[in-house]
Design a protein around this motif. Structure first.
Motif, PDB file in Angstrom:
ATOM      1  N   THR A   1     116.938  20.351  19.678  1.00 50.43           N
ATOM      2  CA  THR A   1     117.557  21.251  18.713  1.00 50.43           C
ATOM      3  C   THR A   1     116.559  22.190  18.052  1.00 50.43           C
ATOM      4  O   THR A   1     116.966  23.149  17.403  1.00 50.43           O
ATOM      5  N   SER A   2     115.260  21.926  18.200  1.00 49.71           N
ATOM      6  CA  SER A   2     114.271  22.809  17.581  1.00 49.71           C
ATOM      7  C   SER A   2     112.933  22.646  18.269  1.00 49.71           C
ATOM      8  O   SER A   2     112.679  21.655  18.972  1.00 49.71           O
ATOM      9  N   MET A   3     112.081  23.619  18.066  1.00 55.33           N
ATOM     10  CA  MET A   3     110.702  23.554  18.543  1.00 55.33           C
ATOM     11  C   MET A   3     109.871  24.450  17.632  1.00 55.33           C
ATOM     12  O   MET A   3     110.376  25.424  17.070  1.00 55.33           O
ATOM     13  N   ARG A   4     108.610  24.099  17.473  1.00 58.25           N
ATOM     14  CA  ARG A   4     107.734  24.855  16.589  1.00 58.25           C
ATOM     15  C   ARG A   4     106.340  24.892  17.208  1.00 58.25           C
ATOM     16  O   ARG A   4     105.780  23.854  17.573  1.00 58.25           O
TER      17      ARG A   4
ATOM     18  N   TYR B   1      99.975  23.812  20.447  1.00 57.54           N
ATOM     19  CA  TYR B   1     100.943  22.794  20.858  1.00 57.54           C
ATOM     20  C   TYR B   1     102.354  23.264  20.503  1.00 57.54           C
ATOM     21  O   TYR B   1     102.547  24.084  19.595  1.00 57.54           O
ATOM     22  N   LEU B   2     103.315  22.701  21.212  1.00 58.43           N
ATOM     23  CA  LEU B   2     104.723  22.936  20.909  1.00 58.43           C
ATOM     24  C   LEU B   2     105.328  21.609  20.466  1.00 58.43           C
ATOM     25  O   LEU B   2     105.306  20.621  21.207  1.00 58.43           O
ATOM     26  N   TYR B   3     105.845  21.591  19.239  1.00 54.93           N
ATOM     27  CA  TYR B   3     106.444  20.388  18.667  1.00 54.93           C
ATOM     28  C   TYR B   3     107.963  20.494  18.799  1.00 54.93           C
ATOM     29  O   TYR B   3     108.551  21.545  18.516  1.00 54.93           O
ATOM     30  N   ILE B   4     108.594  19.392  19.202  1.00 52.49           N
ATOM     31  CA  ILE B   4     110.005  19.415  19.582  1.00 52.49           C
ATOM     32  C   ILE B   4     110.781  18.400  18.757  1.00 52.49           C
ATOM     33  O   ILE B   4     110.368  17.243  18.612  1.00 52.49           O
TER      34      ILE B   4
END
Length: 734
Positions: free
Chosen positions: A687-690, A695-698
């Motif tokens: 539902t989201s990523m940052r 790095y990509l946080y999910i």
């Protein structure tokens, strides 16, 4: 000014399909029929509390109009004034009965109490030689004592209200017959010249009978007591459930006693007005009155099951019965016919009350969700090796798990300037992870609800969209404060949409204004999936201005607006529409300010949050994938309606939410890359990523972890957690 979404918002064919002109006309007519949601209007009407007395009020108006048109003299001033005096007496008795019924009881002795109090007042005035005010006070006291007899037996001896008041009806009527037998000569016709007595009988205030003015005062006081006082709340609570009321600390016996005393008191007051108006008493006074009063109370919309009702409903029922009786009398219809009509009305009213009270919730549930036509473009091919722009891969399968088993439902994730990781949970907490590998977990804040979208403002306050609560802010010290939980209401809708039901995602513009989405105004967080089955434009985009503390609606009629992201130049917003599988762009500054357009469409899955990437692109989360079966079902609203009515909810056809992906798109709306977990082993829903620090946080609404993957092409110091900042050159150009 509120923007209007283009017509292709709902039920439109994708522009790349060639459609014959005649078929387009048919489809337009079909879509128009589906947009006129009469079923939805009726469901929202039945859900309103004011709708229950609206039907009795309409019946009252209908009775008045009918007799005014068919009976000469019915609507004359003289007839209405005389009727108002009789109506006042009947209404007072109905109010007493209404309070008893709301408390969960019934009082069949009201007719006998009315007749006995009438006889008592006449005897006190004529035989005792007491002053009229004293006689009136004693008459009220007698009524209260008679009511206390009923209340004491029902409350303290635990007797059945129906049988108790049936027995006291016989006893009170027997006492009345004895008094009439001994004093009939003295009470047949009474001549009292006292001005107080005459005022009670024939006095007027501004041309209106004093009894009717008194009734209005009693109605106002009764309304305040029932709806605004602790006693009124206790009466309603006892009527709804005596056991629950007792567990809540309410003195049930005292409440029941008070309700019956109130009934007896109002019966006495009505009897005093009756006695002073006619100056006579007999054993026949009040006979059959319990049938009339009970019919009026139920006809006014007060349920026999107790726990709900108002004094105004009792008055509406009494007015209907009074006008009906007066109209039949002017039409020279006998009293036997009137009693027969009353009995028939009572049977029908009781049947409808029991049936509606039992099935109201089911009826609203079956009609509240009103599906419409939603059409998609051709389903994208995502199979491995297909060579399409959405081709599946396994780039998320090896994602590192952060906080495994320590979080529940981290719908959105974000990092602060110190590199600490934040997320919301379904327990209503904001968690913060710190340390080199985020091994330290702490509860940063307890908000409540379900925190969804997250964003940091210029002062490092964490702004949070909380489902069911609104927009909140958490200071760096963990202090929680509410920003807003309501907006301006749309008065063109029956439903009050001023309260925020499902604040979803947000972003902060360069000027500090907070733009956030409300995914649906019709469903709560627990039923958000029903909005997808319905497919109607129930969502909106809102804006909260911290400078003024005001919230306004920017765009209405959006189909489940989910992710919100301010563009890199700060001049527009990207808005993800989950069920339409597309992204809109809304210009908030510049020459195109106020324009809404389609940015990208026909995604292979259902969109969720959108965030900026460090290289000028955007990250888009797909929380589930489309399927041919569900695409077909969305074009068939009748199928979905029958599905909801005929099969259990756990067997409905839902959108596929078993796995998703992350898509990277350019400023021009081109797909730059995809990251998949085809089996949903590492991240069932996304539902989201940052992006932060290479790095990509999910995050995922149904996940028990936060994912992290290394981005080889990203700058190690880059972050997308901050606000959009307009460049100096761009600002100067404007």
């Amino acid at each position: 000014m509120t923007a209007t979404v283009p017509r292709l918002r709902l039920g439109s064919r994708p522009p790349e399909r060639n459609v014959p002109a005649n078929e387009t006309l048919v489809m337009k007519l079909r879509h128009l029929r589906r947009r006129i949601a009469l079923q939805q209007v009726f469901a929202e009407l039945f859900e309103k509390r004011w709708m229950e007395p609206a039907i009795p009020l309409a019946l009252l108006i209908g009775v008045f109009v009918f007799f005014s048109a068919t009976t000469p003299g019915f609507a004359s001033q003289e007839n209405l004034l005389s009727t108002s005096a009789e109506l006042a007496e009947l209404s007072l008795v109905c109010l007493g009965m209404a309070v008893v019924v709301i408390s969960g009881g019934i009082d069949l002795s009201v007719g006998s109490m009315f007749g006995l109090c009438n006889m008592a007042v006449i005897l006190l005035v004529t035989l005792s030689g007491l002053p009229v005010p004293v006689a009136i006070a004693l008459g009220l006291l007698i009524g209260a004592l008679l009511g206390s007899v009923n209340g004491s037996i029902v409350a303290y001896l635990k007797a059945r209200p129906f049988l108790t008041t049936l027995v006291t009806l016989i006893i009170f009527r027997g006492v009345l017959n004895l008094l009439d037998l001994n004093y009939s000569a003295q009470t047949a016709t009474v001549f009292v010249t006292d001005p107080v007595w005459e005022w009670f009988g024939t006095g007027k205030v501004a041309g209106i009978p004093f009894s009717f003015v008194t009734l209005i005062g009693v109605l106002i006081v009764g309304h305040i007591v029932l709806s605004r006082s602790r006693l009124g709340w206790h009466i309603t609570a006892v009527g709804a459930s005596r056991r629950a009321a007792r567990h809540a600390g309410i003195r049930v016996e005292r409440v029941l006693l008070i309700s019956y005393v109130f009934s007896g008191l109002l019966c006495a007051l009505a009897a005093i007005f009756y006695a002073s108006r006619l100056s006579s008493a007999s054993a026949r006074v009040g006979e059959g009155m319990e049938l009339t009063v009970l019919t009026a109370v139920i006809l006014g919309g007060i349920s026999l099951s107790g726990g709900k009702g108002t004094v105004w409903r009792a008055f509406i029922g009494a007015a209907t019965i009074s006008l009906l009786g007066k109209g039949l009398l002017l039409m020279n219809v006998g009293g036997e016919v009137f009693q027969t009509v009353l009995a028939a009305v009572l049977i029908v009213a009781v049947g409808l009350d029991l049936k509606w009270g039992k099935n109201r919730g089911k009826a609203i549930q079956k009609t509240y969700v009103n599906p419409t036509i939603v059409e998609y473009g051709e389903l994208q091919d995502t199979r491995p090796g297909s060579g399409t722009r959405f081709e599946q891969n396994d780039r998320l399968v090896g994602a590192e798990a952060i906080g495994l088993g320590q979080v529940e439902g981290p719908e959105d994730v974000i990092l602060d300037k110190q590199g600490r990781l934040y997320c919301g949970t379904r327990q209503g907490w904001i968690l913060r992870f710190s340390g080199e590998n985020f091994e330290h977990r702490e509860i940063f804040a307890r908000i409540g609800g379900h925190p969804l979208g997250l964003a940091f403002d210029a002062e490092e306050n964490l702004v949070v969209c909380v489902a069911g609560m609104g927009l909140y802010a958490v200071t760096p010290q963990g202090e929680v404060r509410k920003l807003t939980d309501e907006t301006n209401r749309n008065w063109l809708q029956l439903r009050d949409d001023s309260r925020l039901r499902l604040a979803d995602d947000l972003d902060i513009a360069p000027d500090g204004k907070i733009y956030f989405s409300e995914a649906t105004t019709r469903f709560e967080m627990a039923d958000w999936i029903l909005d997808g089955i319905e497919g109607r434009p129930n969502g909106r985009l809102l804006c909260y201005d911290p400078a003024t503390g005001k919230t306004r609606t920017v765009i209405r009629n959006l189909v489940f607006p989910n992710g919100v992201c301010v563009s890199h130049d700060g001049k527009s917003l990207l808005i993800a529409q989950t069920w339409l599988c597309r992204i809109l762009r809304f210009h908030i500054d510049g020459p195109d300010k106020g324009r809404l357009e389609v940015f990208m469409e026909n995604f292979p899955g259902y969109l969720d949050n959108i965030n900026r990437a460090s290289d000028g692109a955007y990250w888009v989360a797909l929380n589930g994938m489309r399927s041919p079966a569900y695409d077909l079902a969305m074009r068939m609203p009748t199928f979905r309606r029958r599905m909801m009515k005929r099969i259990p909810r756990d067997e409905w056809l839902y959108p596929s939410m078993n796995h998703g992906c992350v898509v990277k798109v350019s400023e021009q709306g081109e797909v730059l890359g995809t990251w998949w977990d085809p089996g949903g082993t590492a991240h069932a829903t996304i539902t989201s990523m940052r992006e932060h620090g290479g790095y990509l946080y999910i995050g995922g609404l149904e996940n028990n972890r936060i994912g992290r993957i290394k981005l080889d092409e990203a700058e190690p110091t880059a972050s997308s957690s901050g606000r959009a900042v307009r460049s100096v050159a761009g600002s100067a150009a404007n």
